[in-house]
Write a protein that holds these residues in place. Structure first.
Motif, PDB file in Angstrom:
ATOM      1  N   THR A 336       0.832  -1.212   0.000  1.00  0.00           N
ATOM      2  CA  THR A 336       0.000   0.000   0.000  1.00  0.00           C
ATOM      3  C   THR A 336       0.862   1.257   0.000  1.00  0.00           C
ATOM      4  N   ASP A 337       1.866   1.273   0.921  1.00  0.00           N
ATOM      5  CA  ASP A 337       2.700   2.473   1.035  1.00  0.00           C
ATOM      6  C   ASP A 337       3.532   2.667  -0.225  1.00  0.00           C
ATOM      7  N   ASP A 338       4.047   1.541  -0.748  1.00  0.00           N
ATOM      8  CA  ASP A 338       4.850   1.640  -1.982  1.00  0.00           C
ATOM      9  C   ASP A 338       4.027   2.252  -3.106  1.00  0.00           C
ATOM     10  N   LYS A 340       1.467   4.136  -2.796  1.00  0.00           N
ATOM     11  CA  LYS A 340       1.223   5.542  -2.512  1.00  0.00           C
ATOM     12  C   LYS A 340       2.449   6.360  -2.916  1.00  0.00           C
ATOM     13  N   ASN A 341       3.627   5.855  -2.500  1.00  0.00           N
ATOM     14  CA  ASN A 341       4.867   6.564  -2.841  1.00  0.00           C
ATOM     15  C   ASN A 341       5.042   6.652  -4.347  1.00  0.00           C
ATOM     16  N   TYR A 342       4.731   5.541  -5.002  1.00  0.00           N
ATOM     17  CA  TYR A 342       4.875   5.505  -6.446  1.00  0.00           C
ATOM     18  C   TYR A 342       3.998   6.561  -7.094  1.00  0.00           C
ATOM     19  N   GLU A 343       2.760   6.635  -6.567  1.00  0.00           N
ATOM     20  CA  GLU A 343       1.829   7.634  -7.100  1.00  0.00           C
ATOM     21  C   GLU A 343       2.367   9.040  -6.878  1.00  0.00           C
ATOM     22  N   THR A 344       2.923   9.246  -5.657  1.00  0.00           N
ATOM     23  CA  THR A 344       3.473  10.570  -5.357  1.00  0.00           C
ATOM     24  C   THR A 344       4.599  10.898  -6.319  1.00  0.00           C
ATOM     25  N   ILE A 345       5.495   9.913  -6.525  1.00  0.00           N
ATOM     26  CA  ILE A 345       6.630  10.144  -7.422  1.00  0.00           C
ATOM     27  C   ILE A 345       6.129  10.444  -8.826  1.00  0.00           C
ATOM     28  N   GLU A 346       5.135   9.644  -9.222  1.00  0.00           N
ATOM     29  CA  GLU A 346       4.549   9.837 -10.549  1.00  0.00           C
ATOM     30  C   GLU A 346       4.045  11.267 -10.688  1.00  0.00           C
ATOM     31  N   GLU A 347       3.354  11.710  -9.631  1.00  0.00           N
ATOM     32  CA  GLU A 347       2.769  13.041  -9.648  1.00  0.00           C
ATOM     33  C   GLU A 347       3.890  14.088  -9.734  1.00  0.00           C
ATOM     34  N   ARG A 348       4.924  13.857  -8.892  1.00  0.00           N
ATOM     35  CA  ARG A 348       6.046  14.806  -8.883  1.00  0.00           C
ATOM     36  C   ARG A 348       6.706  14.852 -10.268  1.00  0.00           C
TER      37      ARG A 348
END
Lengths: 593, 148
Positions: A336-338, A340-348
């Motif tokens: 789940t956290d990965d 989420k992080n992946y999504e954040t990175i994608e967004e960034r």
């Protein structure tokens, strides 16, 4: 061949067992021969006894016979008759005793004959006595003959006894030989067996210790795995396919929001935690996994009892045990956290891309749209200057001059800024380039101001290097123009360029972060106005100027571009200055030898 | 050029630039006739009209609305009718990318708009007096971008 511990143990036990069997066999054999010997001794004893009884019986017969001869009383004939029966019995018993002995058989036959002959003589003398016709002379001869026969019988018996004694002695000798070595042999074997058993014991002991150590290691490993699982948000499970039983690790329970081992580990129980939308797909994927024996990653969601939804990722691997059973070993982790992080990175990343686009749009605006009005301002100024100059007052002309210099300055700023942002270009190509040519190009570019200032540029031979040529050329231009710009008034600028190959170890304090072993050291030394060394680092900052705009023209970008170019080449640039004496710029550019 | 005057065309969306351009040619002591177009579409319509006389020299701005200079250049080079047309790129920027692109597409020279009127006059007279037959045969990337 490799001897595994268990194989060695088997061999030791096999040998031990064999040795013990051997001892048993040998002991049995020796006991057998011992009892045989005692039997032979007994036989000899009996034989001797019988033979002695024969003699005593014969004596009895003779005693009875003599009494009868003297008294003619039939009372004396009774013991005589009895001894005859006894002797017959004796002879029968002897016969059985020597049943296996051929030598004695001959002797016995002789004895029997002699005894029979003796009795013939007895009977003859008895007949004579009964006849009463016989002469005592005849009787006398018979008695003599009887004595002679008796001697013969004694001889026979002593022959038999001698023979028996001899046999007994031989037998004894033989047995002594055989039995003499037996105890030593048995003792030896026993010692060997004991040694083997000790070796086996030591081996077992050692193996046990190793086993214990291994068990301890396993226990430690298990604990570590448990801790790792908790920290990693991962878990393990084992699926015994034949028996359709499961073993879930403690953390798998935690991943689905339950206390460890709080329910029976079955697929059905586990499936009840899987998200309604994913349950069917997960089931299909598990089935597919078995059909094709391919085990890809499976992502699915689980719902905790409190409603929390977590994303899990499962992976399985088939293992055949030594006993031929099939196990599916699996790992399930919480991603789940990965995610989420992946999504954040994608967004960034998207944001960065957007920013980059904006930046390049800005670049275009700067290069094109900003320059266009400026160009027009400058062109109109030039129109005013040539066409309308006489119509403008002196003050107006002064203002016009100010507008002109300001717009020129603006143009310089735009161009330098563009240069600076272009230096960013990450896809610039590194090519082997002769730096002498780049320096020559730079001098060419600045030829006007070199001539105007009467400057002298003295250059050492520069190397050929892997560089982005337009950037290095720009670097040379900027350094040269910097020296020309900050030259002392009334003194012709003199710029000296040197080159040297240095090992990074020799200038550790400067190149301590460099991964390269060798550097080209290129210095630009001038005789200009120099600067205070406290500005040695600041001088490379963007828009940083050490002098007022009215004293020296400049945008404060030129040296910042230099630093950027050197950075792009993994190099180092340093500035050393002494006010009113001059400045030295040193560039270290790495290369591979 | 044995004609009475040189026929010159300019396609540029910028009114001021068109003004400088015509003014510069007026001051030059060359007999010429300058026609200007406010964008690529205007230019192409004029060129393709059979009745119109083709210009000897075409100055082409790159950044124009509706139809860019690059598009015009492509279209002109595809049409054999315009094979003798001398094309000078006349642009604000001289980014390496633009220079490279127009060179490959077959333009004859690349001019960056000067920021001084006298310079502009000098540049334009240089272009007009160039012996194009000679220049074109020895054209390479180095002399493509006009430097004065």
């Amino acid at each position: 061949m490799l001897l595994t511990p268990s194989k060695l143990l088997k061999i030791v036990f096999g040998v031990g067992l064999f040795v013990i069997l051997c001892i048993g066999g040998i002991t049995y054999k020796h006991l057998g021969s011992l009892s045989q010997t005692s039997e032979v001794v007994m036989d000899t004893y009996n034989l001797r006894n019988e033979l002695e009884t024969i003699i005593s019986n014969l004596k009895d017969a003779e005693l009875g016979h003599r009494g009868f001869l003297l008294t003619n009383d039939s009372l004396f004939l009774e013991p005589y008759q009895e001894s005859i029966d006894k002797i017959t019995n004796n002879l029968n018993r002897l016969d059985t005793l020597i049943i296996k002995n051929n030598g004695q058989r001959k002797n016995l036959n002789q004895l029997e004959i002699d005894i029979a002959k003796r009795f013939i003589i007895f009977n003859k003398s008895l007949d004579i006595v009964e006849d009463k016709s016989a002469l005592s002379n005849e009787l006398f001869i018979l008695l003599h003959e009887g004595k002679y026969k008796m001697d013969r019988i004694r001889d026979d018996i002593s022959v038999m006894l001698d023979f028996e004694n001899k046999m007994l002695l031989e037998n004894q000798k033989k047995n002594e030989q055989a039995i003499g070595t037996t105890p030593l042999f048995l003792y030896g074997i026993l010692i060997i067996t004991l040694v083997l058993l000790l070796v086996a014991y030591a081996k077992i002991n050692r193996d046990l210790k190793i086993l214990k150590d291994n068990n301890e290691d396993l226990e430690i490993f298990k604990q570590l795995t448990e801790q790792a699982e908790i920290i990693n948000d991962s878990s393990t499970w084992v699926w015994d396919i034949e028996n359709n039983t499961f073993k879930f690790s403690d953390n798998l329970y935690r991943l689905i929001g339950e206390e460890p081992q709080s329910f029976e580990s079955t697929l059905e129980n586990y499936m009840s935690y899987v998200h309604d939308d994913d349950r069917e797909i997960l089931g299909q994927q598990i089935n597919l996994m078995f059909k094709e024996e391919k085990f890809p990653f499976i992502n699915y969601r689980v719902v905790h009892k409190d409603g929390t939804v977590r994303c899990l990722r499962g992976y399985g691997q088939l293992m055949d045990s030594e006993l031929g059973e099939k196990f599916l070993l699996g790992i399930t982790m919480d991603i789940t956290d990965d995610l989420k992080n992946y999504e954040t990175i994608e967004e960034r990343n998207k944001e960065l891309e957007r920013n980059n686009k904006e930046l390049s749009a800005f670049n275009y605006v700067a290069s094109h749209d900003l320059q266009e009005p400026l160009r027009k301002i400058q062109t109109f100024i030039s129109r005013l200057e040539t066409k309308e100059k006489e119509n403008i007052s002196e003050k107006g002309q002064f203002y016009l001059e100010k507008i002109k210099s300001s717009s020129a300055r603006m143009r310089m700023l735009i161009e330098d800024l563009l240069q600076y942002s272009r230096t960013n270009n990450s896809d610039s190509e590194f090519k082997r380039t002769n730096m002498n040519i780049l320096l020559e190009n730079a001098k060419q570019e600045l030829s006007d101001s070199i001539e105007a200032k009467n400057a002298v540029v003295i250059s050492a031979d520069l190397p050929t290097m892997e560089v982005v040529s337009f950037q290095i050329q720009q670097l040379f231009i900027n350094l040269l123009s910097n020296s020309l710009k900050y030259s002392k008034e009334g003194v012709a600028p003199k710029i000296e360029i040197t080159h040297q190959e240095v090992s990074s170890d020799d200038v550790v304090e400067i190149l301590n972060k460099s991964l390269f072993k060798y550097h080209h050291k290129i210095t630009f030394t001038d005789n200009g106005i120099g600067f205070d060394q406290i500005y040695g680092e600041k001088i490379f900052d963007l828009f940083n100027r050490l002098h007022g705009k009215s004293e020296y023209s400049g945008t404060g970008i030129g040296l910042a571009i230099c630093k950027k170019i050197v950075d792009n080449h993994n190099g180092v640039i340093l500035a050393e200055g002494q006010p009113n004496i001059g400045a030295t710029f040193t560039i270290y550019l790495p290369f591979l030898k | 050029m044995n004609k009475e005057y040189i026929n010159i065309a300019l396609a540029d969306d910028d009114e001021d630039d068109r003004f400088f351009f015509t003014e510069a040619f007026e001051e030059l002591k060359i007999k010429n006739k300058v026609t200007t177009f406010k964008d690529g579409i205007d230019l192409m319509l004029h060129l393709e009209q059979e009745s119109n006389v083709l210009p000897d020299l075409l100055f082409l701005d790159l950044n124009m609305p509706k139809k860019s200079g690059i598009e015009c250049l492509k279209e002109i080079k595809l049409n054999t009718k315009f094979k003798d047309l001398i094309i000078a790129i006349y642009s604000t920027s001289s980014s390496e990318e633009d220079v490279e692109k127009t060179f490959v597409l077959g333009a004859n020279i690349y001019i960056t708009k000067p920021n001084d009127f006298e310079k502009l006059k000098k540049v334009l007279s240089e272009v007009v007096t160039t012996n194009w037959q000679y220049h074109t045969s020895g054209l390479n990337k180095e002399n493509f971008l006009l430097r004065l």
